[in-house]
Design a protein around this motif. Structure first.
Motif, PDB file in Angstrom:
ATOM      1  N   MET A 111      12.867 -18.905   9.337  1.00 43.70           N
ATOM      2  CA  MET A 111      13.354 -17.161   8.838  1.00 43.70           C
ATOM      3  C   MET A 111      12.734 -16.309   9.702  1.00 43.70           C
ATOM      4  O   MET A 111      11.454 -16.868  10.215  1.00 43.70           O
ATOM      5  N   LYS A 112      13.228 -15.664   9.719  1.00 38.83           N
ATOM      6  CA  LYS A 112      13.005 -14.291  10.513  1.00 38.83           C
ATOM      7  C   LYS A 112      12.681 -13.918   9.946  1.00 38.83           C
ATOM      8  O   LYS A 112      12.238 -13.258   8.756  1.00 38.83           O
ATOM      9  N   PHE A 113      11.529 -13.093  10.741  1.00 32.67           N
ATOM     10  CA  PHE A 113      10.960 -11.694  10.680  1.00 32.67           C
ATOM     11  C   PHE A 113      10.941 -10.813   9.313  1.00 32.67           C
ATOM     12  O   PHE A 113      10.316 -10.474   7.902  1.00 32.67           O
ATOM     13  N   ALA A 114      11.333 -10.132   9.745  1.00 35.74           N
ATOM     14  CA  ALA A 114      12.185  -9.333   8.428  1.00 35.74           C
ATOM     15  C   ALA A 114      12.569  -9.899   7.064  1.00 35.74           C
ATOM     16  O   ALA A 114      12.024  -9.261   6.632  1.00 35.74           O
ATOM     17  N   GLU A 115      13.178 -11.118   7.402  1.00 31.13           N
ATOM     18  CA  GLU A 115      13.808 -11.501   5.660  1.00 31.13           C
ATOM     19  C   GLU A 115      11.920 -11.738   4.937  1.00 31.13           C
ATOM     20  O   GLU A 115      11.999 -11.515   3.800  1.00 31.13           O
ATOM     21  N   LEU A 116      11.079 -12.688   6.276  1.00 30.68           N
ATOM     22  CA  LEU A 116       9.980 -12.675   4.582  1.00 30.68           C
ATOM     23  C   LEU A 116       9.032 -11.441   5.287  1.00 30.68           C
ATOM     24  O   LEU A 116       8.684 -11.434   4.276  1.00 30.68           O
ATOM     25  N   ALA A 117       9.076 -10.926   6.192  1.00 31.11           N
ATOM     26  CA  ALA A 117       8.758  -8.983   5.053  1.00 31.11           C
ATOM     27  C   ALA A 117       9.404  -8.684   3.758  1.00 31.11           C
ATOM     28  O   ALA A 117       8.026  -7.613   3.752  1.00 31.11           O
ATOM     29  N   ALA A 118      10.517  -9.199   3.657  1.00 28.80           N
ATOM     30  CA  ALA A 118      11.813  -8.229   2.844  1.00 28.80           C
ATOM     31  C   ALA A 118      10.857  -8.431   1.319  1.00 28.80           C
ATOM     32  O   ALA A 118      10.701  -8.338   0.524  1.00 28.80           O
ATOM     33  N   ARG A 119      10.272 -10.258   1.747  1.00 27.32           N
ATOM     34  CA  ARG A 119      10.573 -11.640   0.447  1.00 27.32           C
ATOM     35  C   ARG A 119       8.375 -10.437  -0.136  1.00 27.32           C
ATOM     36  O   ARG A 119       7.965 -11.151  -1.504  1.00 27.32           O
ATOM     37  N   TRP A 120       8.166 -10.349   0.907  1.00 23.42           N
ATOM     38  CA  TRP A 120       6.442 -10.097   0.359  1.00 23.42           C
ATOM     39  C   TRP A 120       6.086  -8.278   0.636  1.00 23.42           C
ATOM     40  O   TRP A 120       5.316  -7.819  -0.374  1.00 23.42           O
ATOM     41  N   GLN A 121       7.290  -7.985   0.520  1.00 20.65           N
ATOM     42  CA  GLN A 121       6.692  -6.233  -0.132  1.00 20.65           C
ATOM     43  C   GLN A 121       6.593  -6.120  -1.404  1.00 20.65           C
ATOM     44  O   GLN A 121       7.030  -5.944  -2.668  1.00 20.65           O
ATOM     45  N   ASP A 122       5.413  -5.378  -1.474  1.00 20.28           N
ATOM     46  CA  ASP A 122       4.749  -4.399  -2.679  1.00 20.28           C
ATOM     47  C   ASP A 122       4.461  -6.094  -4.096  1.00 20.28           C
ATOM     48  O   ASP A 122       4.423  -6.143  -4.928  1.00 20.28           O
ATOM     49  N   ARG A 123       3.962  -7.108  -3.233  1.00 16.57           N
ATOM     50  CA  ARG A 123       3.479  -8.420  -3.714  1.00 16.57           C
ATOM     51  C   ARG A 123       1.895  -7.744  -3.790  1.00 16.57           C
ATOM     52  O   ARG A 123       1.663  -7.182  -3.443  1.00 16.57           O
ATOM     53  N   PRO A 124       1.630  -8.174  -5.308  1.00 16.98           N
ATOM     54  CA  PRO A 124       0.295  -7.632  -5.504  1.00 16.98           C
ATOM     55  C   PRO A 124      -1.015  -8.499  -4.551  1.00 16.98           C
ATOM     56  O   PRO A 124      -1.410  -9.633  -4.687  1.00 16.98           O
ATOM     57  N   VAL A 125      -1.729  -7.684  -3.816  1.00 16.58           N
ATOM     58  CA  VAL A 125      -2.467  -8.384  -3.620  1.00 16.58           C
ATOM     59  C   VAL A 125      -4.103  -7.421  -3.465  1.00 16.58           C
ATOM     60  O   VAL A 125      -4.566  -6.385  -3.968  1.00 16.58           O
ATOM     61  N   LEU A 126      -5.418  -9.142  -3.627  1.00 16.05           N
ATOM     62  CA  LEU A 126      -6.862  -7.747  -3.747  1.00 16.05           C
ATOM     63  C   LEU A 126      -7.474  -8.827  -2.627  1.00 16.05           C
ATOM     64  O   LEU A 126      -7.891  -9.768  -2.474  1.00 16.05           O
ATOM     65  N   VAL A 127      -8.158  -7.073  -2.335  1.00 13.70           N
ATOM     66  CA  VAL A 127      -8.958  -7.944  -1.557  1.00 13.70           C
ATOM     67  C   VAL A 127     -10.332  -7.349  -1.685  1.00 13.70           C
ATOM     68  O   VAL A 127     -10.803  -6.744  -2.734  1.00 13.70           O
ATOM     69  N   VAL A 128     -11.762  -8.229  -1.533  1.00 12.84           N
ATOM     70  CA  VAL A 128     -12.426  -8.243  -2.342  1.00 12.84           C
ATOM     71  C   VAL A 128     -14.227  -8.793  -1.018  1.00 12.84           C
ATOM     72  O   VAL A 128     -13.967  -9.570  -0.759  1.00 12.84           O
ATOM     73  N   GLY A 129     -14.732  -7.447  -0.995  1.00 15.76           N
ATOM     74  CA  GLY A 129     -15.800  -7.649   0.155  1.00 15.76           C
ATOM     75  C   GLY A 129     -16.526  -6.800   1.044  1.00 15.76           C
ATOM     76  O   GLY A 129     -16.703  -5.488  -0.015  1.00 15.76           O
ATOM     77  N   ASP A 130     -16.936  -7.304   2.027  1.00 12.19           N
ATOM     78  CA  ASP A 130     -18.054  -6.351   2.854  1.00 12.19           C
ATOM     79  C   ASP A 130     -17.081  -5.103   3.451  1.00 12.19           C
ATOM     80  O   ASP A 130     -16.471  -5.237   4.523  1.00 12.19           O
ATOM     81  N   ALA A 131     -17.405  -3.940   2.803  1.00 14.47           N
ATOM     82  CA  ALA A 131     -16.660  -2.655   3.782  1.00 14.47           C
ATOM     83  C   ALA A 131     -17.815  -1.693   4.591  1.00 14.47           C
ATOM     84  O   ALA A 131     -18.550  -1.630   4.463  1.00 14.47           O
ATOM     85  N   VAL A 132     -16.959  -1.804   5.824  1.00 14.49           N
ATOM     86  CA  VAL A 132     -18.025  -1.307   7.400  1.00 14.49           C
ATOM     87  C   VAL A 132     -17.062   0.308   7.677  1.00 14.49           C
ATOM     88  O   VAL A 132     -15.559  -0.117   7.460  1.00 14.49           O
ATOM     89  N   LEU A 133     -17.868   1.070   8.126  1.00 12.76           N
ATOM     90  CA  LEU A 133     -16.798   2.422   8.672  1.00 12.76           C
ATOM     91  C   LEU A 133     -17.510   1.699  10.218  1.00 12.76           C
ATOM     92  O   LEU A 133     -18.273   1.932  10.745  1.00 12.76           O
ATOM     93  N   ASP A 134     -16.301   1.398  10.883  1.00 15.54           N
ATOM     94  CA  ASP A 134     -16.327   1.576  12.226  1.00 15.54           C
ATOM     95  C   ASP A 134     -15.871   2.794  13.055  1.00 15.54           C
ATOM     96  O   ASP A 134     -15.206   3.264  12.891  1.00 15.54           O
ATOM     97  N   CYS A 135     -16.916   2.908  14.582  1.00 14.45           N
ATOM     98  CA  CYS A 135     -16.716   3.645  15.140  1.00 14.45           C
ATOM     99  C   CYS A 135     -16.508   3.899  15.979  1.00 14.45           C
ATOM    100  O   CYS A 135     -17.339   3.032  16.562  1.00 14.45           O
TER     101      CYS A 135
END
Length: 309
Positions: free
Chosen positions: A1-25
């Motif tokens: 499957m081409k990258f563009a086709e994969l990317a089209a399939r995952w658009q707007d899929r709901p994802v939750l990220v939980v964890g340690d947030a950091v400020l990188d400088c």
């Protein structure tokens, strides 16, 4: 499957990220002379760059790739926390960060001279989150899980955000999570959840791998799959790409393009490719492609490098 086709399939899929947030400088400048106080360069500061790190970086990478992303974590009520939250807002991820009064936001600052990192100093509290802040984080996590994300991604840097209560809540909801990915410095506490994907660096699993190359990782396949209890273990090797071990598929060794790589984008690319229906080998190749993005697109993915390739 081409990258563009994969990317089209995952658009707007709901994802939750939980964890340690950091400020990188990154404090970048030009070395002008040697100091008389110590054998170190004197650097004239040219630019300062700040981005979200940890869970904030992973959430930003998901959002940049087109996923509908929510991030749950914690910051302090300090200037660094305000800056970190602004970076999350700028990334288009939904901000459910808890502000913990009196807590110092974890911040990692690098001194960069002529494109080379010469020092890093870390600041912030890493004690376990407690009191009302911990209760609020658990409530926000529960609410976010109730919205039915298609993937939940845990970012555990050992910075105190993810305590036993968070793991217990995720364990209670595990059967309702279509895809659980864990990016952690210590994968042990998450093994009982049976993650679908874990993405350790080689340093993270050095205790189980008797060597520093891909062959050593392959030799440790059985131990890594057993100890993490994960369906897929992707060990990233920086310039040597990644070795992807699976309970149900052949071992895959992906190559890395020359130049810096982006771990947050690697995690996001792997998870989204899986959501789009890609087999393990294709998901691994997609993740490697996302991790190697350069130029303006890399900035949108939260690329942490001091200088672009």
């Amino acid at each position: 499957m081409k990258f563009a086709e994969l990317a089209a399939r995952w658009q707007d899929r709901p994802v939750l990220v939980v964890g340690d947030a950091v400020l990188d400088c990154w404090l970048s400048g030009t070395p002008t002379r040697m100091s008389r106080e110590a054998p170190v360069p004197v650097i004239t500061l040219d630019t300062t760059r700040e981005i979200g790190g940890g869970a904030a970086a992973i959430a930003g990478a998901f959002a940049a790739l087109g996923a509908r992303t929510t991030v749950v974590g914690a910051t302090g009520d300090d200037d660094a926390g305000a800056t970190l939250r602004s970076k999350v807002w700028d990334s288009a991820a939904a901000d459910r960060l808890v502000v913990s009064v009196g807590r110092r936001t974890l911040t990692k600052r690098r001194i960069v001279a002529a494109g080379q990192v010469v020092a890093r100093f870390d600041d912030g509290d890493t004690v376990p989150l407690g009191g009302s802040a911990a209760e609020t984080l658990l409530q926000r996590l529960g609410e976010s899980l109730a919205e039915g994300p298609e993937a939940v991604v845990v970012c555990d840097l050992g910075a105190g955000t993810l305590g036993p209560a968070v793991r217990a809540l995720l364990a209670a909801r595990r059967l309702d999570l279509p895809l659980l990915a864990v990016d952690a410095l210590d994968l042990g506490p998450w093994a009982h959840l049976g993650p679908d994907l874990v993405t350790p660096t080689l340093d993270t699993v050095s205790g189980a791998v008797a060597g520093t190359n891909a062959a050593a990782v392959v030799a440790a396949r059985g131990m890594l799959l057993r100890s993490t209890a994960a369906a897929v273990v992707s060990v990233t090797l920086d310039a040597d790409g990644a070795v992807v071990l699976s309970q149900d598929a052949d071992t895959v060794h992906t190559s890395a393009a020359p130049g810096p790589r982006n771990q947050a984008a690697y995690v996001a690319g792997f998870v989204l490719a899986q959501l789009a229906g890609a087999p393990v080998a294709e998901a691994a190749a997609t993740a490697q492609r996302c991790a190697a993005v350069r130029g303006p697109a890399a900035a949108k993915l939260g690329a942490p490098q001091a200088t672009p390739a």
